[in-house]
Design an enzyme around this catalytic site. Structure first.
Site, PDB file in Angstrom:
ATOM      1  N   SER A  89     -21.536  -6.050  16.644  1.00 10.94           N
ATOM      2  CA  SER A  89     -21.393  -7.477  16.384  1.00 10.94           C
ATOM      3  C   SER A  89     -21.338  -7.759  14.886  1.00 10.94           C
ATOM      4  O   SER A  89     -20.401  -7.348  14.216  1.00 10.94           O
ATOM      5  CB  SER A  89     -22.526  -8.242  17.078  1.00 10.94           C
ATOM      6  OG  SER A  89     -22.273  -9.620  17.085  1.00 10.94           O
ATOM      7  N   ASP A 237     -17.576 -13.209  13.181  1.00 11.85           N
ATOM      8  CA  ASP A 237     -18.224 -11.948  12.849  1.00 11.85           C
ATOM      9  C   ASP A 237     -17.333 -10.806  13.324  1.00 11.85           C
ATOM     10  O   ASP A 237     -16.176 -11.011  13.703  1.00 11.85           O
ATOM     11  CB  ASP A 237     -19.614 -11.879  13.476  1.00 11.85           C
ATOM     12  CG  ASP A 237     -19.586 -11.974  14.995  1.00 11.85           C
ATOM     13  OD1 ASP A 237     -18.541 -12.380  15.550  1.00 11.85           O
ATOM     14  OD2 ASP A 237     -20.599 -11.643  15.634  1.00 11.85           O
ATOM     15  N   ASP A 239     -17.092  -8.884  15.968  1.00 17.05           N
ATOM     16  CA  ASP A 239     -16.558  -8.767  17.328  1.00 17.05           C
ATOM     17  C   ASP A 239     -16.157 -10.101  17.924  1.00 17.05           C
ATOM     18  O   ASP A 239     -15.798 -10.186  19.099  1.00 17.05           O
ATOM     19  CB  ASP A 239     -17.545  -8.045  18.245  1.00 17.05           C
ATOM     20  CG  ASP A 239     -18.796  -8.859  18.546  1.00 17.05           C
ATOM     21  OD1 ASP A 239     -19.170  -9.698  17.704  1.00 17.05           O
ATOM     22  OD2 ASP A 239     -19.417  -8.642  19.601  1.00 17.05           O
ATOM     23  N   ASP A 241     -17.809 -12.817  18.750  1.00 19.28           N
ATOM     24  CA  ASP A 241     -18.616 -13.624  19.664  1.00 19.28           C
ATOM     25  C   ASP A 241     -19.244 -14.803  18.923  1.00 19.28           C
ATOM     26  O   ASP A 241     -19.588 -15.812  19.533  1.00 19.28           O
ATOM     27  CB  ASP A 241     -19.668 -12.798  20.414  1.00 19.28           C
ATOM     28  CG  ASP A 241     -20.712 -12.148  19.522  1.00 19.28           C
ATOM     29  OD1 ASP A 241     -20.571 -12.191  18.287  1.00 19.28           O
ATOM     30  OD2 ASP A 241     -21.683 -11.574  20.070  1.00 19.28           O
TER      31      ASP A 241
END
Length: 461
Positions: A89, A237, A239, A241
Site C-alpha cells: 500500500s 498511494d 496501490d 486504495d
C-alpha cells in the site's frame, strides 16, 4: 504468531519473504477454490506473487494471474472467488505485503487468524500430486475501468456510455508512481474530464515522492496545482486504495470533509428508510452532521475493520436498513459497487461531485470544518490496558457534559459537535488523543492532563 495487521500482512521484505508468501498460500489455499493473484509495482512483487501462486496451487487451489493492477481492481476480480494482492500500500519501497480477499471483501479477523495458526503450526497439507491447482491468466483492468465508469454514471443519472458527466472539469492526478496510473486517469477521461496525470509511470522505487500521500509529500504537486488552472487535484498511494483531494489552490482538503461530502451524497440518494454510514472512532463529527442532515445515521467500528462494520450493521438491521457508505480517513468503500476500499471509484465520485457543485468551495460549503489536532502521550505498551481502563471513568468525570462511547477507545462528543477521542496506538508506545473543536487547543490541553495523570498512575502502580 501475528501476521495480519489492520490492513493485511505488511513489512520489510526481510520479513515478507517468498518463503512466507509460499506458507501463506499453502495455508489459504483449498481444493476447489480459485484465487485471483495480482501485485502492485514494487520490485519484489513478481517473486512474492510467484511464491504465493506456488503455495496456493500446491494446496489444490486454482490460480488466475491478473498481473500488475490497483488493489481495488484485484478486489473487483475476486468477486465470486478469492483473491491475493501483493502490496504494501503506502509503505516505503523496501516493504511489501499480502492482502487476502473473498468475494470482493478483505478477510475478517477470524479467517486471518486461521491462516496465521496454520502458518505458525506448519499445518498446511499438500494436495495429492494429481490434485494440485492449475494456473491461467486474465485481463481485468479494462473490465474494472468500465465498471467504475458505469457505476459513477448511474450514481449521477448520466447517459450510459456518455463522456459528458465530467465535461469541462480540469483534473490533475498525482499517481505517485503507483498502479493508480493504470486506472484513475483513464476512468476520469472516459467520464469526460480533461486530465493531466503526473508521476504516472509505475516504478517500484517511488522516485517522485513517498508512496503515502500527505500534505508534506504532495508539496510539489500542490505547487503544480497552484501554478496551473485546474478545478481539482487527486492523489493516490502505491496501490490506489487511498485518495487525497486537493483544491485548485493546491491545499489538501481535509480527509473528513471529503468523507462527509461523499457520505452526504450517498445518504441523500438512498431510498432506504434507514441509510447508514459506517466510519471509525477517529473520524470527525462533521460526518455525523452532514449524514443526519440528509436523513441518515452514522455508526462506528474499529480502525481497519470497515468490512466488519458493514456486516454488523446489515445483520442488525432489517429490510429498512442499508449501509450506503463506509469509510475511514483517506479510504472509502462504496457498497453499491463493491465491498472493498476503492480509491479509483472515490476519485471519480469526488470528481462528479465537484462538477455538480461547480467547484470545490461550493462542495465544501455545507460542511462545518472545525480546527483539528492530534497528539501522542508516551505510554509503555504493558501499561496501555490499565491506562485505558482508568480513562473510561476519568475522562467522562472530567467532561461531564459529553456523551461517551468506550467501544473503541474513549470518545466524548459535546453538544456543539466538538469531540475528543483517546485510544492506544496499535504499533507504538503511545496513547493518541484526537480532538476537533473551535477551541481545540484548550480541549487537547484538558484531555492531555487527564491522560498523563492516568499514565502516571499506571506506571507507579
Amino acid at each position: 504468531m501475528t501476521l495480519f495487521g489492520t490492513a493485511g500482512i505488511r513489512g520489510p521484505v526481510e520479513q515478507i519473504t517468498p518463503s512466507l508468501a509460499l506458507a501463506v498460500g499453502r495455508a489459504a489455499g483449498e481444493p476447489g477454490e480459485t484465487f485471483v493473484v495480482g501485485r502492485d509495482g514494487r520490485e519484489t512483487g513478481p517473486a512474492l506473487a510467484a511464491a504465493m501462486e506456488a503455495g496456493l496451487e500446491s494446496a489444490g487451489a486454482d490460480v488466475v494471474r491478473v498481473g500488475q493492477l490497483p488493489t481495488p481492481a484485484l478486489a473487483f476480480a475476486s468477486r465470486g472467488r478469492r483473491g491475493a494482492m501483493i502490496t504494501a500500500s503506502h509503505n516505503p519501497p523496501t516493504d511489501n505485503g499480502i492482502k487476502l480477499f473473498v468475494d470482493g471483501v478483505e478477510y475478517d479477523r477470524e479467517t486471518e487468524r486461521a491462516v496465521e495458526t496454520a502458518v505458525d503450526a506448519d499445518e498446511s497439507v499438500l494436495a495429492a500430486w494429481d490434485e494440485w491447482g492449475r494456473s491461467s491468466a486474465l485481463e481485468v483492468l479494462g473490465k474494472y475501468r468500465d465498471a467504475v465508469a458505469a457505476f459513477v454514471r448511474d450514481q449521477f443519472d448520466a447517459e450510459d456510455g456518455s463522456g459528458s458527466l465530467l465535461a469541462g472539469l480540469s483534473v490533475a492526478v498525482d499517481c505517485g508512481n503507483g498502479v493508480g496510473a493504470l486506472a484513475t486517469p483513464q476512468v476520469l477521461e472516459r467520464l469526460g474530464a480533461d486530465v493531466v496525470a503526473v508521476n504516472a509511470t509505475v516504478d517500484g522505487h517511488f522516485p517522485a515522492r513517498e508512496s503515502k500521500p500527505t500534505p508534506e509529500t504532495l508539496a510539489d504537486f500542490s505547487a503544480f496545482l497552484e501554478a496551473g488552472s485546474f478545478d481539482l487535484g487527486l492523489a493516490h498511494d502505491g496501490d490506489a486504495d487511498r485518495l487525497v483531494a486537493l483544491g485548485p489552490d493546491g491545499d489538501v482538503i481535509h480527509e473528513d470533509t471529503v468523507l462527509a461530502v461523499v457520505a452526504a451524497h450517498y445518504t441523500a440518494e438512498s431510498d432506504a428508510d434507514d441509510p447508514v454510514v459506517v466510519t471509525t472512532p477517529n473520524a470527525s463529527a462533521r460526518i455525523d452532521e452532514r449524514v443526519r442532515a440528509e436523513g441518515g445515521r452514522v455508526e462506528r467500528i474499529r480502525l481497519g475493520a470497515l468490512h466488519e462494520g458493514i456486516a454488523r450493521e446489515r445483520a442488525a438491521g432489517g429490510e429498512e436498513t442499508a449501509v450506503v457508505f463506509a469509510a475511514e480517513p483517506w479510504k472509502h468503500i462504496h457498497p453499491a459497487f463493491g465491498g472493498w476500499i476503492d480509491g479509483v471509484t472515490s476519485a471519480a465520485i469526488v470528481g462528479a461531485l465537484v462538477a455538480d457543485a461547480g467547484d470545490t468551495e461550493a462542495l465544501r460549503d455545507p460542511v462545518t470544518e472545525r480546527p483539528y489536532r492530534k497528539v501522542s502521550v508516551d505510554c509503555p505498551d504493558d501499561h496501555k490496558p490499565e491506562t485505558m481502563g482508568a480513562l473510561e471513568t476519568d475522562l467522562p468525570d472530567a467532561f461531564p457534559g459529553a456523551s461517551v462511547d468506550t467501544e473503541y477507545g474513549v470518545r466524548l462528543e459535546f453538544p456543539d459537535a466538538s469531540w475528543v477521542l483517546v485510544r492506544p496506538s496499535g504499533t507504538e508506545p503511545y496513547v493518541r488523543i484526537y480532538a476537533e473543536s473551535e477551541d481545540v487547543d484548550q480541549l487537547i490541553d484538558d484531555a492531555s492532563t487527564v491522560v498523563e495523570s492516568a499514565v502516571d498512575a499506571g506506571t507507579r502502580s
